[in-house]
Design a protein around this motif. Structure first.
Motif, PDB file in Angstrom:
ATOM      1  N   MET A  83       5.513  19.658  30.748  1.00 24.03           N
ATOM      2  CA  MET A  83       5.688  18.245  30.415  1.00 24.03           C
ATOM      3  C   MET A  83       4.589  17.396  31.045  1.00 24.03           C
ATOM      4  SD  MET A  83       8.301  18.838  28.634  1.00 24.03           S
ATOM      5  CE  MET A  83       9.630  20.037  28.507  1.00 24.03           C
ATOM      6  N   VAL A  84       4.061  17.846  32.192  1.00 21.20           N
ATOM      7  CA  VAL A  84       2.976  17.115  32.840  1.00 21.20           C
ATOM      8  C   VAL A  84       1.718  17.158  31.976  1.00 21.20           C
ATOM      9  CG1 VAL A  84       1.545  16.989  34.913  1.00 21.20           C
ATOM     10  CG2 VAL A  84       3.951  17.632  35.102  1.00 21.20           C
ATOM     11  N   ALA A  85       1.517  18.274  31.278  1.00 19.72           N
ATOM     12  CA  ALA A  85       0.338  18.418  30.420  1.00 19.72           C
ATOM     13  C   ALA A  85       0.481  17.659  29.110  1.00 19.72           C
ATOM     14  CB  ALA A  85       0.083  19.903  30.128  1.00 19.72           C
ATOM     15  N   ARG A  86       1.702  17.318  28.726  1.00 17.97           N
ATOM     16  CA  ARG A  86       1.898  16.680  27.426  1.00 17.97           C
ATOM     17  C   ARG A  86       1.223  15.324  27.293  1.00 17.97           C
ATOM     18  NH1 ARG A  86       7.946  18.011  25.276  1.00 17.97           N
ATOM     19  NH2 ARG A  86       7.364  16.330  23.890  1.00 17.97           N
ATOM     20  N   PRO A  87       1.305  14.429  28.297  1.00 21.31           N
ATOM     21  CA  PRO A  87       0.554  13.175  28.151  1.00 21.31           C
ATOM     22  C   PRO A  87      -0.956  13.386  28.047  1.00 21.31           C
ATOM     23  CG  PRO A  87       2.232  12.958  29.849  1.00 21.31           C
ATOM     24  CD  PRO A  87       2.161  14.413  29.493  1.00 21.31           C
ATOM     25  N   LEU A  88      -1.475  14.405  28.738  1.00 24.23           N
ATOM     26  CA  LEU A  88      -2.902  14.708  28.624  1.00 24.23           C
ATOM     27  C   LEU A  88      -3.231  15.154  27.197  1.00 24.23           C
ATOM     28  CD1 LEU A  88      -3.449  16.659  31.974  1.00 24.23           C
ATOM     29  CD2 LEU A  88      -3.908  14.239  31.494  1.00 24.23           C
ATOM     30  N   GLY A  89      -2.339  15.954  26.622  1.00 19.05           N
ATOM     31  CA  GLY A  89      -2.522  16.351  25.228  1.00 19.05           C
ATOM     32  C   GLY A  89      -2.428  15.166  24.289  1.00 19.05           C
ATOM     33  N   ALA A  90      -1.516  14.244  24.593  1.00 21.92           N
ATOM     34  CA  ALA A  90      -1.377  13.040  23.767  1.00 21.92           C
ATOM     35  C   ALA A  90      -2.652  12.209  23.808  1.00 21.92           C
ATOM     36  CB  ALA A  90      -0.189  12.217  24.255  1.00 21.92           C
ATOM     37  N   ILE A  91      -3.276  12.100  24.997  1.00 20.84           N
ATOM     38  CA  ILE A  91      -4.517  11.334  25.127  1.00 20.84           C
ATOM     39  C   ILE A  91      -5.652  12.021  24.366  1.00 20.84           C
ATOM     40  CG2 ILE A  91      -6.297  10.603  26.761  1.00 20.84           C
ATOM     41  CD1 ILE A  91      -3.987  10.259  28.824  1.00 20.84           C
ATOM     42  N   PHE A  92      -5.786  13.331  24.569  1.00 15.37           N
ATOM     43  CA  PHE A  92      -6.887  14.073  23.935  1.00 15.37           C
ATOM     44  C   PHE A  92      -6.741  14.084  22.411  1.00 15.37           C
ATOM     45  CE2 PHE A  92      -8.538  18.093  22.238  1.00 15.37           C
ATOM     46  CZ  PHE A  92      -9.869  18.006  22.620  1.00 15.37           C
ATOM     47  N   PHE A  93      -5.588  14.550  21.930  1.00 10.49           N
ATOM     48  CA  PHE A  93      -5.407  14.638  20.484  1.00 10.49           C
ATOM     49  C   PHE A  93      -5.247  13.249  19.865  1.00 10.49           C
ATOM     50  CE2 PHE A  93      -3.997  18.967  21.732  1.00 10.49           C
ATOM     51  CZ  PHE A  93      -4.866  19.696  20.935  1.00 10.49           C
ATOM     52  N   GLY A  94      -4.671  12.299  20.624  1.00 14.71           N
ATOM     53  CA  GLY A  94      -4.569  10.934  20.119  1.00 14.71           C
ATOM     54  C   GLY A  94      -5.938  10.321  19.898  1.00 14.71           C
ATOM     55  N   HIS A  95      -6.852  10.575  20.823  1.00 16.25           N
ATOM     56  CA  HIS A  95      -8.226  10.082  20.679  1.00 16.25           C
ATOM     57  C   HIS A  95      -8.858  10.645  19.405  1.00 16.25           C
ATOM     58  CE1 HIS A  95     -12.193   8.702  22.167  1.00 16.25           C
ATOM     59  NE2 HIS A  95     -12.643   9.811  21.603  1.00 16.25           N
TER      60      HIS A  95
END
Length: 461
Positions: A83-95
């Motif tokens: 779950m800690v990695a999920r916001p990082l994934g949201a930022i990367f893939f969101g970008h």
């Protein structure tokens, strides 16, 4: 990314826009539904396969023998680490999704999740590699979380940005439907393998299951990923994103823009999802531990064997799927906010019903599962439309993804861990676990009361 200039990207995007203008290549509704459904089904299948193994297998294989409760908590801790990695994934893939488009970004998220899940099925155990084994498990789990951080918001955008007028919440339920379908497929496969490799001890899988049987669901995920890629590669971009490109509104830094201009919406979206996440992981991950623990054990539970309890859970998940679909028309008719306020009040009440329902024997336990999963479908379904509607098209992938995934840290990452601790603190009683659920739902209720209704916003704004 590195070798593609913004001007070249704009040219390619405008060419795609010209192609999109031809009705012959527009996304048919059936393709939109299938693409949003199949991707999240695969992603949630991968997540549930891990969640099941985290309770059933990993405490036995990836940690030193000794304290079973400590091994379970360590296994759930790794589960929560994703779950800690999920916001990082949201930022990367969101970008990528807000700058380069939804289609290619979704393909990347699906590949990342599929490869990580497949590799988990090939990992050495603690007996083979010592502490390297749980370390590798953490890495793969972080990769799963990173991928899921970009998957959900992209699938929700594919559904809602291609929905006909007045049907966004209905279409938004299809990516949400991937959760119950993924659960049924993942746990159904585990059940089949457990039946083929039976154990004499109902509290522990068979030796053959622990040696190699548990790997099959992880390795099988590669087949599902191939199917998902085939569907998604046939999509074209949504009109909302193409109009953003045409108008020159693509944001250079979607993350900075989302926080600068839409911070309130990010905070509201995060707390909208809190009760959903806590309920979700209590009813899936924690309940599997609680249901299988022996009544006379160190931390008493319900004492069901694995097969019986998982079949009961699957029965509850059927209601999860049904009410996920039903919630869409309700949210389109009555509004997202009004619908979710009433459902959240129901979750608060449900938290205080845990003890009397679970004390009522098998009928009460089954009613508890059905009611919990019914509420889960009712609260999860409208989120597929509500979170994307909070943000304009040029930061929608980023904004909705951050809200959804930051909430995963506050809710899902800690929910199974906190629940096990409260269960142990209560001497086997689920009372404090239910109180925890009701408390988190109260926070969601406050956010809903403070937030706007998004039913009639312009999705192409």
């Amino acid at each position: 990314m590195g070798g593609v200039t913004y001007g070249a990207f704009s040219t390619m995007s405008l060419a795609a826009t010209a192609e999109r203008a031809d009705p012959a290549v527009a996304n048919p509704r059936s393709r939109v539904i299938l693409a949003s459904l199949i991707g999240t089904t695969i992603e949630f299948y991968d997540f549930y396969v891990y969640a099941t193994a985290a309770v059933l297998v990993f405490p036995h294989l990836f940690f030193p023998a000794g304290d079973d409760t400590a091994a379970l908590l360590a296994s759930l801790g790794i589960f929560g680490a994703a779950m800690v990695a999920r916001p990082l994934g949201a930022i990367f893939f969101g970008h990528l999704g807000d700058k380069r488009g939804r289609k290619a970004t979704l393909v990347g998220a699906l590949l990342t999740m599929g490869i990580a899940t497949f590799l988990i099925g090939a990992l050495p155990t603690y007996e083979m590699a010592g502490w390297i084994a749980p370390a590798l498990l953490v890495v793969m789990r972080l990769a799963q979380g990173f991928a899921l951080g970009g998957e959900w918001s992209g699938a929700a955008l594919v559904a809602t940005e291609n929905a006909p007028p007045g049907k966004r919440a209905v279409y938004g339920t299809f990516p949400q439907l991937g959760a119950p379908i993924g659960f049924i497929v993942a746990n159904g496969l585990f059940l089949i393998i457990a039946a083929l490799l039976p154990s004499d001890d109902p509290s522990r899988p068979s030796q053959a299951f622990l040696e190699w049987g548990w790997r099959i669901p992880f390795l099988f995920s590669i087949v599902m990923v191939i199917v998902g890629l085939w569907v998604r590669l046939n999509l074209v971009e949504s009109a909302a994103f193409e109009k953003t490109v045409q108008k020159g509104k693509v944001t250079r830094l979607p993350l900075a823009s989302a926080f600068k201009n839409h911070f309130r919406e990010i905070v509201l979206g995060t707390f909208y999802m809190l009760a959903t996440y806590v309920l979700f992981y209590l009813m899936t991950t924690f309940s599997l531990s609680f249901g299988r623990a022996a009544p006379g054990g160190p931390v008493p539970g319900l004492g069901y064997d694995y097969t019986t309890f998982v079949l009961m859970m699957i029965g509850g998940v059927v209601f999860f799927g049904i009410f996920t679909l039903l919630s869409g028309p309700w949210a389109d008719r009555w509004g997202r906010r009004r619908t979710l306020i009433w459902i959240t009040l129901g979750i608060i009440a449900f938290g205080f019903l845990w003890v009397p329902m679970l004390a009522a024997g098998p009928v009460g336990v089954m009613a508890w599962l059905i009611l919990g999963f019914t509420l889960m479908g009712m609260t999860f379904g409208p989120m597929g439309a509500l979170l994307p509607e909070l943000f304009p098209a040029n930061v929608r992938y980023t904004g909705s993804g951050i809200s959804y995934n930051v909430s995963s840290i506050l809710g899902a990452a800690v929910a199974p861990f906190i629940a096990v601790m409260l269960w142990r603190y209560g001497g086997g009683s689920p009372f404090w676990v239910g109180v925890y659920l009701s408390s988190m739902a109260c926070i969601t209720l406050v956010a809903l009361l403070l937030g706007p209704e998004t039913k009639d916003v312009d999705i192409e704004r």
